[in-house]
Design a protein around this motif. Structure first.
Motif: not given
Length: 250
Positions: A193-201
């Motif tokens: 998986r890759t991170l996307k703009k706006g995701q909160v982790i």
């Protein structure tokens, strides 16, 4: 959660700041002779004043407003009659919701300061915070999720630490645990998986002097112990993925 507008971002900043303030206030207020229940009361009072709701209590019926883990307990420590002692390795984990938005954060510290502990515990605490920040610094739009765990794993191996491998980071925002779920803070070669703009982790590695697994207390169903009893620390931030990096909320 993926932040879609300014309202989302403002709300996440508000609950993130509150959780961070509660974490810091509890760490400062802790003192020898205090029970973990009394320390938890400080966190609960701050939530109540802000109109926030304890996430573990509200979402999972956890028996406390915050999780307070001491020494052999690595996570989900239930606040109660345990009396804190000088030299205890304490972890405070704070998660809460406000107006439907959630944040999650944590920190470990030695009660009485580092002079009350062994040099290796002082180094463990400093390295735990350091490796969390190195993992945070990998966050950006399009970054492979694997980079988080690979960064932590490489640091741990280089410095002679082990990692708790059944407690992972996760998405947060509209609930306490959401997509992307189970973000490994150890190297996971199958992660695609890759991170996307706006995701909160969250980013929350568990760095240890010898333990690799958290085992559940069969009596209370919550308390998690280090499998070997080795000292273990956790540091945690909630972060937003931005086009060129990250924003720490907590």
């Amino acid at each position: 959660m993926t932040i879609k507008n300014e309202q989302d971002l403002v709300a996440m900043r508000r609950i993130g700041r509150l959780c961070g303030d509660i974490r810091d206030a509890m760490c400062v207020a802790a003192e020898p002779g205090m029970t973990t229940a009394e320390l938890d009361d400080i966190g609960r009072a701050m939530m109540d004043r802000a109109g926030a709701i304890s996430a573990p209590e509200g979402e999972y019926n956890f028996p406390g407003a915050t999780c307070i883990s001491v020494n052999e307990v690595v996570a989900h420590g239930i606040p109660g009659p345990r009396v804190l002692q000088r030299g205890d390795l304490v972890n405070v984990d704070v998660s809460a919701s406000l107006d439907g938005y959630f944040a999650d954060t944590g920190a470990s510290f030695v009660l009485g300061g580092f002079e009350a502990s062994r040099p290796e515990i002082e180094k463990l605490c400093r390295d735990g915070k350091k490796v969390m920040m190195r993992a945070v610094q990998t966050v950006r739009h399009g970054a492979p999720l694997r980079e988080i765990g690979l960064t932590v794993e490489n640091f741990a191996r280089k410095n002679g630490y082990t990692l708790i491998r059944n407690l992972a980071s996760h998405g947060v925002g509209r609930s306490l645990h959401e997509d992307p779920k189970t973000i490994a803070t150890w190297d996971e070669p199958r992660e695609r998986r890759t991170l996307k703009k706006g995701q909160v982790i969250t980013i929350e590695p568990f760095l240890s002097l010898g333990s690799e697994w958290a085992t559940e207390d069969k009596d209370d169903g919550w308390t998690l112990y280090a499998d070997t009893g080795a000292p273990t620390v956790q540091y945690e931030h909630s972060v937003v993925v931005t086009p060129n990096g990250y924003e720490i909320l907590t």
